[in-house]
Design an enzyme around this catalytic site. Structure first.
Site, PDB file in Angstrom:
ATOM      1  N   ASP A  14       1.090  -2.264  -0.941  1.00  0.00           N
ATOM      2  CA  ASP A  14      -0.394  -2.043  -0.935  1.00  0.00           C
ATOM      3  C   ASP A  14      -1.440  -2.868  -1.262  1.00  0.00           C
ATOM      4  O   ASP A  14      -2.326  -2.784  -1.991  1.00  0.00           O
ATOM      5  CB  ASP A  14      -0.760  -0.604  -1.442  1.00  0.00           C
ATOM      6  CG  ASP A  14       0.393   0.430  -1.026  1.00  0.00           C
ATOM      7  OD1 ASP A  14       0.625   0.710   0.231  1.00  0.00           O
ATOM      8  OD2 ASP A  14       1.113   1.243  -1.813  1.00  0.00           O
ATOM      9  N   LYS A  17      -1.832  -6.799   2.519  1.00  0.00           N
ATOM     10  CA  LYS A  17      -1.025  -7.983   3.043  1.00  0.00           C
ATOM     11  C   LYS A  17      -1.674  -8.112   4.624  1.00  0.00           C
ATOM     12  O   LYS A  17      -1.537  -9.004   5.329  1.00  0.00           O
ATOM     13  CB  LYS A  17       0.490  -7.613   3.119  1.00  0.00           C
ATOM     14  CG  LYS A  17       1.292  -7.572   1.781  1.00  0.00           C
ATOM     15  CD  LYS A  17       2.786  -7.618   2.124  1.00  0.00           C
ATOM     16  CE  LYS A  17       3.021  -5.995   2.288  1.00  0.00           C
ATOM     17  NZ  LYS A  17       2.827  -4.926   1.095  1.00  0.00           N
ATOM     18  N   GLY A  41       2.622   0.568   5.646  1.00  0.00           N
ATOM     19  CA  GLY A  41       1.611   0.750   6.343  1.00  0.00           C
ATOM     20  C   GLY A  41       0.532  -0.289   6.193  1.00  0.00           C
ATOM     21  O   GLY A  41       0.196  -0.586   4.862  1.00  0.00           O
ATOM     22  N   HIS A  42       0.222  -1.180   6.966  1.00  0.00           N
ATOM     23  CA  HIS A  42      -0.782  -2.174   7.050  1.00  0.00           C
ATOM     24  C   HIS A  42      -2.087  -1.666   7.622  1.00  0.00           C
ATOM     25  O   HIS A  42      -1.880  -1.368   8.988  1.00  0.00           O
ATOM     26  CB  HIS A  42      -0.334  -3.348   7.649  1.00  0.00           C
ATOM     27  CG  HIS A  42       0.777  -4.246   7.289  1.00  0.00           C
ATOM     28  ND1 HIS A  42       1.505  -4.925   7.791  1.00  0.00           N
ATOM     29  CD2 HIS A  42       1.347  -3.930   6.095  1.00  0.00           C
ATOM     30  CE1 HIS A  42       2.430  -5.406   7.052  1.00  0.00           C
ATOM     31  NE2 HIS A  42       2.340  -4.849   6.039  1.00  0.00           N
ATOM     32  N   GLN A 222       6.359  -3.802   1.901  1.00  0.00           N
ATOM     33  CA  GLN A 222       6.571  -3.240   0.480  1.00  0.00           C
ATOM     34  C   GLN A 222       6.183  -4.584  -0.323  1.00  0.00           C
ATOM     35  O   GLN A 222       5.462  -5.464   0.184  1.00  0.00           O
ATOM     36  CB  GLN A 222       8.027  -2.863   0.457  1.00  0.00           C
ATOM     37  CG  GLN A 222       7.987  -1.339   0.700  1.00  0.00           C
ATOM     38  CD  GLN A 222       8.520  -1.241   2.350  1.00  0.00           C
ATOM     39  OE1 GLN A 222       9.422  -1.993   2.829  1.00  0.00           O
ATOM     40  NE2 GLN A 222       7.981  -0.434   2.961  1.00  0.00           N
TER      41      GLN A 222
END
Ligand code: IMP
Length: 422
Positions: A14, A17, A41-42, A222
């Site tokens: 988080d 990225k 999750g991006h 991650q």
């Protein structure tokens, strides 16, 4: 020959990225996801519109970029189809999406097992995302997993049947509801039909791109401290989100790797359980959480927040061979009056930069802080590092000085354009 550029998370995930990836993938011929699954999750904001990617590389937003889901990824077909549909509804084509024939499939029994095992850990729970990631990787290494190349053929029925029968024995032994094999197989055969055209030998695609001198970007998911080997085990994910996972999750050799960017925030955050030395479980942590909107993209859970830890960052630099840093939320930390920066650990009176994920070592350490002035002011229109306010420059220069890796990107806001490129 072209080189593969890589974007990795430096701490607990988080770090933002997606924004760096979005910037770099705009110019890339190929963008690749190499590990993890829809536990990631991006979030990317494009022209005010928010996109949350869990599986598809964000390079898909650029019309000419090939977006590859590498062999190291575990794929939940249902989630992937939802993502494909959502992109197409927003007018984005998925004709350049390719899924590795060697990627493993997350099946409903993986998700149920994830929940069951987590429940049974009691107070020792890991805080998984309950997306079936760990059980899917277990099956991969136990060699009963279902690869994409089997999922889309008639092999699927037999493999799935055997696995569901075996998993049902486990569920029964825990008095946990069993699964209806035929119902699942019928449903997943439909998903396989939809995904079949996307399944390709992505290793060949990547090797050809390298031969053709194309620009390739690996989108890490991650982060370093969640790595199964190098992270704060057992409070980690089940793959290698560090540099090694880039090679094993794509088929790229070490000599083809170019820039390795480590993404971090100007503070730290973490979801799930496990040690977090610079955590501020107090008003400061709450303030950072609210200022930085620190709630999970995938699970919506409030994130634990604290100060930036340079001892851990130095470790991430070494593990991954980072060549540059991308630091986000500089505007966020700059809203505080005073900022603490962890520059060393005090382990039983010995002050050093020695990092270890060993729980006993960490529990015997206290962070050594240096204090910086905040109140950076409005950074939204600043486009060069030199134009940053003095307080911000002092903070960033100290980070570079201690970890000895240059800052290449500075995040000054949530939009894709809110970034200084150094
Ligand atoms: P799992 O990956 O769902 O098995 O979860 C294992 C641990 O990794 C949990 O603490 C999760 O919260 C954490 N985790 C997994 N993926 C991410 C991510 O993308 N960002 C932050 N934490 C993650």
């Amino acid at each position: 020959m072209s080189k593969v550029n890589v974007v990795l998370g430096s701490f607990f995930g988080d770090e933002g990225k997606g924004k760096i990836i979005d910037y770099l993938s705009t110019n890339a011929d190929v963008s690749i996801r190499c590990s993890g699954g829809n536990n990631a999750g991006h979030t990317i904001k494009v022209n005010g519109e928010k996109f949350a990617f869990h599986l598809i590389p964000s390079g898909i937003l650029s019309p000419n970029t090939k977006a590859l889901i590498g062999n190291g990824v575990v794929v939940d077909p249902k989630v992937l189809i939802e993502e494909i549909n959502s992109l197409e509804q927003h007018g984005y084509s998925t004709k350049n999406l390719f899924i590795s024939n060697k990627a493993h499939v997350i099946m409903p029994y993986h998700i149920e097992l994830d929940k069951l095992l987590e429940e049974n850990r009691g107070s020792a729970k890991i805080g998984t995302t309950a997306r079936g990631i760990g059980p899917a990787y277990c099956d991969k290494y136990e060699r009963s997993g279902i690869r994409m190349e089997d999922f889309i053929t008639s092999n699927f029925r037999e493999l799935a049947l055997r696995n569901i029968e075996n998993k049902n024995k486990i569920f029964k032994s825990f008095n946990y509801p069993t699964l209806d094999a035929n119902k699942i197989i019928e449903e997943y055969e439909e998903y396989a039909k939809i995904l079949a055209p996307y399944v390709k030998d992505t290793i060949n695609i990547i090797h050809k791109s390298l031969d053709n001198n194309e620009t390739i970007l690996c989108e890490g998911a991650q982060a370093t401290l969640l790595d199964i080997d190098f992270g704060t085990y057992p409070y980690v994910t089940s793959s290698n989100p560090t540099i090694g996972g880039v090679c094993t999750g794509t088929g790229i050799g070490a000599k083809d790797i170019g820039e390795v960017y480590g993404v971090l925030k100007a503070y730290s955050s973490k979801v799930g359980e496990g040690p977090f030395l610079t955590e501020q479980d107090n008003e400061i942590g709450n303030t950072i959480r609210e200022l930085g909107h620190e709630y999970g993209t995938t699970t919506k859970r409030p994130r634990r927040c604290g100060w930036l830890d340079l001892v851990a960052l130095k470790y991430a630099c070494r593990i991954n061979g980072l060549t540059g840093l991308a630091i986000n939320h500089v505007d966020t930390i700059g809203k505080l009056d005073k900022i603490q920066l962890c520059v060393a650990y005090n382990h039983k009176g010995k002050i050093s930069m020695d990092f270890s994920t060993n729980p006993t070592y960490i529990s015997n350490c206290t962070p050594v802080y240096e204090e910086f002035d905040g109140n950076f002011g409005d950074l939204s229109n600043i486009k060069t590092k030199e134009d940053l306010p003095e307080n911000a420059k002092k903070y960033l220069e100290r980070i570079e000085e201690i970890v000895q890796v240059p800052i290449k990107f500075i995040g000054t806001g949530s939009d894709r354009n809110d970034m200084i490129i150094c």
